[in-house]
Write an enzyme that holds these catalytic residues in place. Sequence first.
Site, short mmCIF file in Angstrom:
data_model
loop_
_atom_site.label_atom_id
_atom_site.label_comp_id
_atom_site.label_asym_id
_atom_site.label_seq_id
_atom_site.Cartn_x
_atom_site.Cartn_y
_atom_site.Cartn_z
N ILE B 10 38.43 43.88 36.94
CA ILE B 10 38.33 42.63 37.99
C ILE B 10 38.08 41.40 36.94
O ILE B 10 38.46 40.41 37.58
CB ILE B 10 37.64 42.99 39.09
CG1 ILE B 10 36.14 42.85 38.93
CG2 ILE B 10 37.94 44.28 39.91
CD1 ILE B 10 35.41 42.48 39.95
N SER B 11 37.32 41.62 35.79
CA SER B 11 36.99 40.23 35.32
C SER B 11 38.09 39.68 34.58
O SER B 11 38.82 40.35 33.76
CB SER B 11 35.92 40.59 34.04
OG SER B 11 36.08 39.81 33.09
N ALA B 12 38.46 38.47 34.74
CA ALA B 12 39.86 37.76 34.11
C ALA B 12 39.69 37.66 32.77
O ALA B 12 40.67 37.79 31.97
CB ALA B 12 39.93 36.42 35.01
N ARG B 15 40.42 40.88 31.32
CA ARG B 15 41.87 41.25 31.21
C ARG B 15 42.58 40.29 30.42
O ARG B 15 43.55 40.84 29.70
CB ARG B 15 42.59 40.85 32.63
CG ARG B 15 42.12 42.12 33.75
CD ARG B 15 42.81 41.81 34.90
NE ARG B 15 42.18 40.94 35.83
CZ ARG B 15 42.28 39.61 36.13
NH1 ARG B 15 43.59 39.26 35.90
NH2 ARG B 15 41.66 39.08 36.86
#
Lengths: 176, 220
Positions: B10-12, B15
Amino acid sequence: MAISKINPQHTVPTIDDNGFHLWESRAIMIYLQNQYGKNDSLYPRDPKKRAVVDQRLYFDLGTLYARFADYYYPVIFAGASYDPAKLEKINEAMDIFESLLANSPYAAGDHLTLADLSLVASISTWEIMGYDLSPYKNIRSWYAKVKQTAPGYEEANGKNVLLFKQLVDELLANKK
Amino acid sequence: MGVTLYHYPISAPSRGALLAAKVVGVDVDVQIVDLFKKEQLKAEFIKINPQHTVPTLVDGDVVIWDSHAIAAYLASTYAKDKSLYPSDPKERAVIDQRLYFDCGTLHPRIRTICFPVLFRGEDQIYDEHKTPLEEALGFLDVFLEGNDFVAGNKLTIADCSLVATISGIAAVGWNISPYANVSAWVSRCSLAIPGYAEANQEGAEAFGKAVRSKLAPGQL
């Protein structure tokens, strides 16, 4: 020339190198080094060493500088009161920086790099705003070392930090 | 010994680092660090990265964190395609500027909105936080004017970081369609980056869903 013509984000610093326009202070430092540096000691070519310098530069922008700005700027520029929760976030970032300096005289190893130049501009600004550096032994000895070893420190940073403080004092006095 | 990426989908930024590994073409052993379970605060992880952030990359004796530093390292060390992070100082400077824009402007403006919702029980989005994000989206739209990708006409590591950030806020339900260049570029990245759906879109959607589930009705 209007800065927005050369930089749509209209931030300082911005450079114009014979028509090549660039902004973001840390990107500018890296460009100046890559384009004009005589050797690679400020920004090592070795990817592993360079990654450490990069990490410290992003740490400054995204964490250390960001948390100080988040604490001080609303007070200076928007008349807010100091928020102790934000001060706690600064202290946490300073603890991390202190621990990064535990085995390393400079921010990214045994000699001066771009990371030190970026971080010292932040730390010196917050020091003059009254942030207490005394609990941070490693940071204080690093700070003294960078002031001595960064060429032209007083001219480029030291005396301008005083101007910043003057501006802040005037802004705060006008609000009273 | 291979390369390990400590990652949370979920961490941009996390990613973004994984997308950089995909475009560079280096296999990374992905180790999940669950931020909702505070796994980043476990002693063994703090020993690796005192700032206890994801992503963190371990490659032999070197530990690198900050997603942008990881992307630059992977491209410099493993990329066959040098156009992902060219050595020409001017070309590289534009990419660096975009990476710092993500780190210092775009991502923090999204984080200011979403972090309190995910972790502090906030359920509102305030106008004083909406305006700066719209401004940042506007800057990105200008950077993309006349360009296929954020630093010119070729895919670079700056696209990996920025598309990870933008796809997250888009999945929350933020309307990015007024930024026509940004919208078209997101689609372009989703086709140009290998493994995009799995490495980015799934995590972006999980992020969007998590934020939406905690927002009061009518916030977007």
